[in-house]
Design an enzyme around this catalytic site. Structure first.
Site, PDB file in Angstrom:
ATOM      1  N   ASP A  28       0.827  -1.205   0.000  1.00 52.06           N
ATOM      2  CA  ASP A  28       0.000   0.000   0.000  1.00 52.06           C
ATOM      3  C   ASP A  28       0.867   1.263   0.000  1.00 52.06           C
ATOM      4  O   ASP A  28       1.990   1.257   0.489  1.00 52.06           O
ATOM      5  CB  ASP A  28      -0.901   0.002   1.237  1.00 52.06           C
ATOM      6  CG  ASP A  28      -1.997   1.044   1.151  1.00 52.06           C
ATOM      7  OD1 ASP A  28      -2.380   1.418   0.027  1.00 52.06           O
ATOM      8  OD2 ASP A  28      -2.453   1.500   2.216  1.00 52.06           O
ATOM      9  N   HIS A  45       2.991   2.962  -8.730  1.00 56.19           N
ATOM     10  CA  HIS A  45       2.847   1.518  -8.950  1.00 56.19           C
ATOM     11  C   HIS A  45       4.110   0.945  -9.578  1.00 56.19           C
ATOM     12  O   HIS A  45       4.563  -0.148  -9.210  1.00 56.19           O
ATOM     13  CB  HIS A  45       1.630   1.250  -9.839  1.00 56.19           C
ATOM     14  CG  HIS A  45       0.331   1.704  -9.242  1.00 56.19           C
ATOM     15  ND1 HIS A  45      -0.052   1.372  -7.959  1.00 56.19           N
ATOM     16  CD2 HIS A  45      -0.679   2.478  -9.761  1.00 56.19           C
ATOM     17  CE1 HIS A  45      -1.235   1.916  -7.700  1.00 56.19           C
ATOM     18  NE2 HIS A  45      -1.629   2.587  -8.774  1.00 56.19           N
ATOM     19  N   LEU A 139      10.275 -20.894  -2.639  1.00 55.20           N
ATOM     20  CA  LEU A 139       9.277 -19.930  -2.184  1.00 55.20           C
ATOM     21  C   LEU A 139       7.995 -20.036  -2.999  1.00 55.20           C
ATOM     22  O   LEU A 139       8.024 -20.047  -4.231  1.00 55.20           O
ATOM     23  CB  LEU A 139       9.840 -18.511  -2.317  1.00 55.20           C
ATOM     24  CG  LEU A 139       8.863 -17.359  -2.035  1.00 55.20           C
ATOM     25  CD1 LEU A 139       8.533 -17.293  -0.550  1.00 55.20           C
ATOM     26  CD2 LEU A 139       9.442 -16.034  -2.520  1.00 55.20           C
TER      27      LEU A 139
END
Length: 260
Positions: A28, A45, A139
């Site tokens: 965020d 972004h 991962l």
């Protein structure tokens, strides 16, 4: 003689045997970061992609098994069409640029959310990335796209209702494990640690079921400024906490005895 830098000092405090298995991040602050600099929100972004890249690399290096990042929520469709289109294009660009490194680092990409509602070029890029990393065993990167915690629960309830209707499941057989098995994260442990940048104090419809006993780490740092050192700070702080899962702390047990 120069002493260790911040990252080295944090690494020295970190107990590799007690790392969280699952870290979740609400990415965020991108738009605010850009606006504070007089730039269009889309610049934020793009800057946030570098943060994601660095965090993924750090999780691979540390051996963290699951990383879930909130990339695009079901509510984000309310944003201006230009911004939504830019986010979808940025997703496609990220996947094609990063796929070689993700594959080389043994990362398994696992998108979660109502993916069927994404635009065709985004779905195509996701299918490519999932296919390329399907057999990787390192991962697990859960990329939450068109994701909402309430939508996830609705989808799980619908799946269970279909099983009941078809006579494959009775209502009495439904318990927490049955519900968990029909979530987007089925088969994965719940997050041990949630990281929320940008200074906000809410979970924003993210992993509503899974965050029941998750430790929260909040920081005013905007996501585009979030780096490896901040992740290490969160991990060190996490290891200082005592997780009780609704029980008593060790101090409370020793103080109060066994209750007999």
């Amino acid at each position: 003689m120069k002493g260790p830098g911040p990252e080295e000092a944090l690494l020295a405090q970190l107990d590799r045997s007690r790392l969280p298995r699952h870290v979740a991040i609400i990415m965020d602050g991108n738009g605010r970061w850009a606006q504070m600099r007089g730039l269009p929100r889309t610049y934020g972004h793009r800057a946030g992609v570098e943060s994601l890249r660095e965090v993924v690399r750090a999780c691979v290096e540390l051996g963290i098994k699951y990383l879930t990042v909130y990339a695009f929520s079901t509510e984000n469709w309310k944003r201006p069409r230009e911004e939504v289109n830019e986010l979808m294009d940025l997703l496609v660009e990220y996947l094609y640029k990063e796929i070689e490194e993700l594959a080389a680092n043994n990362v398994n990409l696992h998108p979660i959310g109502r993916l069927q509602d994404l635009p065709p070029h985004a779905r195509e890029a996701l299918e490519m990335a999932v296919s390329r990393t399907r057999h990787n065993t390192g991962l697990v990167l859960n990329l939450a796209l068109n994701y909402g915690g309430r939508s996830e629960l609705v989808d799980a309830v619908r799946a269970l209702a279909r099983l009941v209707k078809e006579g494959m499941l009775s209502p009495e057989e439904i318990d927490e494990s049955t519900v968990a098995a029909h979530l987007y994260t089925a088969g994965q442990p719940d997050p041990d640690l949630l990281i929320r940048p940008s200074g906000d104090f809410r979970i924003s419809n993210f992993l509503l079921w899974q965050l029941s006993y998750t430790e929260f780490w909040l920081t005013p740092v905007m996501w585009p400024d979030f780096r490896r050192v901040h992740l290490l700070q969160a991990l060190v702080d996490f290891q200082r906490r005592e997780r009780r899962f609704g029980g008593l702390s060790r101090g409370e047990v020793s103080c109060c005895g066994t209750g007999s």
